[in-house]
Design an enzyme around this catalytic site. Structure first.
Site, PDB file in Angstrom:
ATOM      1  N   GLU A 297      -5.151  -0.579  -2.695  1.00 61.80           N
ATOM      2  CA  GLU A 297      -6.373   0.231  -2.292  1.00 61.80           C
ATOM      3  C   GLU A 297      -6.520   1.181  -3.247  1.00 61.80           C
ATOM      4  O   GLU A 297      -7.495   1.522  -3.390  1.00 61.80           O
ATOM      5  CB  GLU A 297      -6.394   0.496  -0.681  1.00 61.80           C
ATOM      6  CG  GLU A 297      -6.750  -0.407   0.209  1.00 61.80           C
ATOM      7  CD  GLU A 297      -7.265   0.151   1.504  1.00 61.80           C
ATOM      8  OE1 GLU A 297      -7.051   1.292   1.715  1.00 61.80           O
ATOM      9  OE2 GLU A 297      -7.310  -0.943   2.406  1.00 61.80           O
ATOM     10  N   HIS A 318      14.824 -18.306  -2.285  1.00 62.77           N
ATOM     11  CA  HIS A 318      14.822 -19.752  -1.984  1.00 62.77           C
ATOM     12  C   HIS A 318      13.257 -20.347  -1.809  1.00 62.77           C
ATOM     13  O   HIS A 318      13.224 -21.321  -1.124  1.00 62.77           O
ATOM     14  CB  HIS A 318      15.618 -20.135  -0.556  1.00 62.77           C
ATOM     15  CG  HIS A 318      17.076 -19.728  -0.817  1.00 62.77           C
ATOM     16  ND1 HIS A 318      18.084 -20.408  -1.101  1.00 62.77           N
ATOM     17  CD2 HIS A 318      17.811 -18.480  -0.798  1.00 62.77           C
ATOM     18  CE1 HIS A 318      19.189 -19.797  -1.243  1.00 62.77           C
ATOM     19  NE2 HIS A 318      19.020 -18.614  -1.154  1.00 62.77           N
ATOM     20  N   LYS A 432     -16.724  -5.446   5.596  1.00 58.17           N
ATOM     21  CA  LYS A 432     -17.109  -4.949   6.955  1.00 58.17           C
ATOM     22  C   LYS A 432     -18.495  -5.000   7.006  1.00 58.17           C
ATOM     23  O   LYS A 432     -19.189  -5.087   8.248  1.00 58.17           O
ATOM     24  CB  LYS A 432     -16.544  -3.566   6.733  1.00 58.17           C
ATOM     25  CG  LYS A 432     -15.221  -3.169   7.026  1.00 58.17           C
ATOM     26  CD  LYS A 432     -14.970  -1.585   7.277  1.00 58.17           C
ATOM     27  CE  LYS A 432     -13.436  -1.444   7.151  1.00 58.17           C
ATOM     28  NZ  LYS A 432     -13.184   0.082   6.954  1.00 58.17           N
TER      29      LYS A 432
HETATM   30  O1  PA5 Z   1      -6.294   3.626   3.683  1.00 57.07           O
HETATM   31  C1  PA5 Z   1      -7.505   3.370   4.243  1.00 57.07           C
HETATM   32  O2  PA5 Z   1      -8.163   4.384   4.137  1.00 57.07           O
HETATM   33  C2  PA5 Z   1      -7.877   2.305   5.361  1.00 57.07           C
HETATM   34  O3  PA5 Z   1      -6.762   1.457   5.204  1.00 57.07           O
HETATM   35  C3  PA5 Z   1      -7.865   2.701   6.757  1.00 57.07           C
HETATM   36  O4  PA5 Z   1      -6.677   3.435   6.909  1.00 57.07           O
HETATM   37  C4  PA5 Z   1      -8.252   1.604   7.345  1.00 57.07           C
HETATM   38  O5  PA5 Z   1      -9.468   0.895   7.025  1.00 57.07           O
HETATM   39  C5  PA5 Z   1      -8.419   2.253   9.045  1.00 57.07           C
HETATM   40  O6  PA5 Z   1      -9.537   3.158   9.157  1.00 57.07           O
HETATM   41  P1  PA5 Z   1      -9.681   3.926  10.110  1.00 57.07           P
HETATM   42  O7  PA5 Z   1      -8.455   4.957  10.296  1.00 57.07           O
HETATM   43  O8  PA5 Z   1     -10.730   4.851   9.868  1.00 57.07           O
HETATM   44  O9  PA5 Z   1      -9.818   3.198  11.296  1.00 57.07           O
END
Ligand code: PA5
Length: 464
Positions: A297, A318, A432
């Site tokens: 990310e 394996h 989303k």
């Molecule tokens: O790293 C990030 O920002 C995302 O992976 C969030 O942690 C994830 O989408 C969950 O979001 P939230 O904590 O707002 O529910």
């Protein structure tokens, strides 16, 4: 060289890049020193992209001690009240906690029962009805508490799971009884979850506004579940503080975290676009899952970025071993080498020696694991796969904290070297938005019509 190093190093994690030297031109790493010095400046002076999300950088020194004390008290209450704690969250609000629990508990999370801490289970990290139905059934016969974790407080998966779990808790304990067993970890001021917590009187812990989800495991996001499970959270923070010190030097030659970032960039520029994080301890499986999110990310944007993948060896030798040795030359490997696995098992001698293994009799199983690691590193080097070794002295809370901070800082530095903002995730929004549109959420009507039309057109073309 990893092959001849003493087995247990001093209280730090060390990077050994000697196995990769054949893939680096002389002086190439040193040439990165000036760039890393600039990255260091940008990070520490907080002048780069995403500078509002640098709360994790000094967190091991500056974290809120009062909140930690409150967390420990909450953890004791959870242990008194409950057999099970369900942590409800996804992505950065889930993976770090799971990584720590899997690395540090004597059995995989969810199976250990002979410890002081509660059993920790997870929900809200997918939308499977089968999973949630089984979890709800299981909880009906148990005393349980809930820890809902969401920075935005609006993420669909945990919000939906919490609805089911909250209803079960209220049926079982009544509304006020449930309120004594529900703990919310979210933003200090914003979000639907924050409002629910306030209205219902749930105890709240804070995800600081300047710490993004994937950098948040050392905040209450990970620390409350760890404390409830009986993990020493002071030791986790001591390890993170030690990593903070070790990674605080602007000079490349003094900072292994920056060496790791620089080497990743060198391999990337050479067409090694996939990094495989490899471990020989199943307890590190979820650490690799957390690492995948952290780097994926943070770096994967603007058409750039190493693809972070992970392998559990020897299991995957394996399955994926053939490709790694012989397929397209896309990879370099970072090997998590645990110096002291925490257990010793002598391979038994058998009178009949029918399996021909008596030549190993009396050897420790860990010795065998280590020889496979060495043999595999050498084979993969011969196959054109550069290998880096991260030596981890032991699987303890201290080294968990150390590893987390080491990777967080390396990730931020890597992303700046690549020229991307390490702290946003615009790509995660695309799916989303589509889901909201397909589910008919208010405000997404037009988008919903367009998406359904696209799906119909696809069906017409394929006839399926
Ligand atoms: O790293 C990030 O920002 C995302 O992976 C969030 O942690 C994830 O989408 C969950 O979001 P939230 O904590 O707002 O529910």
């Amino acid at each position: 060289m990893f092959g001849v190093k003493k087995m247990v190093s001093e209280e730090k994690i060390t990077l050994d890049y000697s196995p990769a030297l054949g893939f680096i031109k002389p002086g190439e790493l040193e040439h990165m020193a000036e760039r890393l010095r600039r990255v260091h400046q940008v990070l520490h002076e907080k002048t780069g992209p995403g500078r509002d999300y640098l709360g994790w950088l000094e967190w091991p020194l500056l974290y809120d001690r009062d909140e930690f004390t409150r967390m420990k008290e909450a953890a004791e209450r959870i242990q008194r009240q409950s057999e099970v704690l369900v942590v409800v969250g996804i992505g950065g609000s889930y993976l770090g906690a799971r990584a720590g629990l899997e690395m540090l508990l004597p059995a995989p999370a969810g199976e250990a029962s002979d410890r002081q801490g509660v059993q920790v289970l997870f929900a809200g990290h997918q939308l499977s009805p089968a999973y949630l139905a089984r979890l709800l059934d299981y909880l009906r016969g148990k005393e349980f508490s809930l820890n809902v974790v969401s920075k935005s407080g609006t993420t669909t998966e945990p919000a939906v799971a919490f609805r089911f779990l909250r209803r079960l808790a209220e049926e079982k304990y009544g509304r006020s009884g449930a309120a004594e067993r529900i703990y919310v970890t979210t933003d200090r001021e914003k979000g639907a979850l924050r409002r629910i917590a306030e209205d219902e009187g749930y105890e709240r812990f804070v995800i600081p506004a300047d710490v993004g989800g994937r950098y948040s495991v050392l905040t209450p996001v990970g620390m409350l579940p760890f404390a409830a499970a009986g993990i020493d959270i002071e030791a986790v923070m001591a390890g993170a503080a030690a990593a903070y010190q070790a990674c605080s030097f602007p000079e490349l030659e003094a900072n292994e975290c920056y060496q790791y970032a620089a080497l990743r960039q060198i391999f990337y520029n050479r067409g090694k676009t996939v990094e495989l994080l490899v471990s020989y301890e199943p307890a590190l499986h979820y650490l690799a899952e957390w690492w995948k999110q952290l780097f994926g990310e943070s770096e994967g944007k603007d058409g750039k970025g190493l693809f972070p993948a992970a392998c559990d060896f020897t299991t995957d030798l394996h399955s994926l071993g053939q490709y790694i040795q012989d397929g397209r030359r896309l990879f370099f490997e970072t090997v998590l080498r645990v110096e002291n696995p925490g257990a010793s098992l002598e391979i038994p001698r058998m009178e009949d020696d029918l399996d021909g293994l008596n030549y190993l009799a009396g050897r420790d199983l860990g010795f065998l694991n280590e020889q496979v690691l060495r043999g595999t590193v050498l084979a993969h080097l011969d196959g054109g796969v550069p290998n880096l070794i991260l030596n981890i002295p032991a699987l303890t809370p201290y080294y968990f904290g150390y590893l987390v901070y080491f990777f967080e800082k390396a990730c931020a530095a890597s992303a700046y070297l690549l020229g991307v903002n390490p702290f946003d995730q615009p790509g995660v929004e695309a799916y989303k938005q589509n889901v909201f549109a397909l589910l008919g959420k208010a405000g997404y009507e037009e988008q919903g019509v367009a998406l359904r039309k696209r799906l119909e057109n696809m069906t017409e073309v394929t006839g399926k």
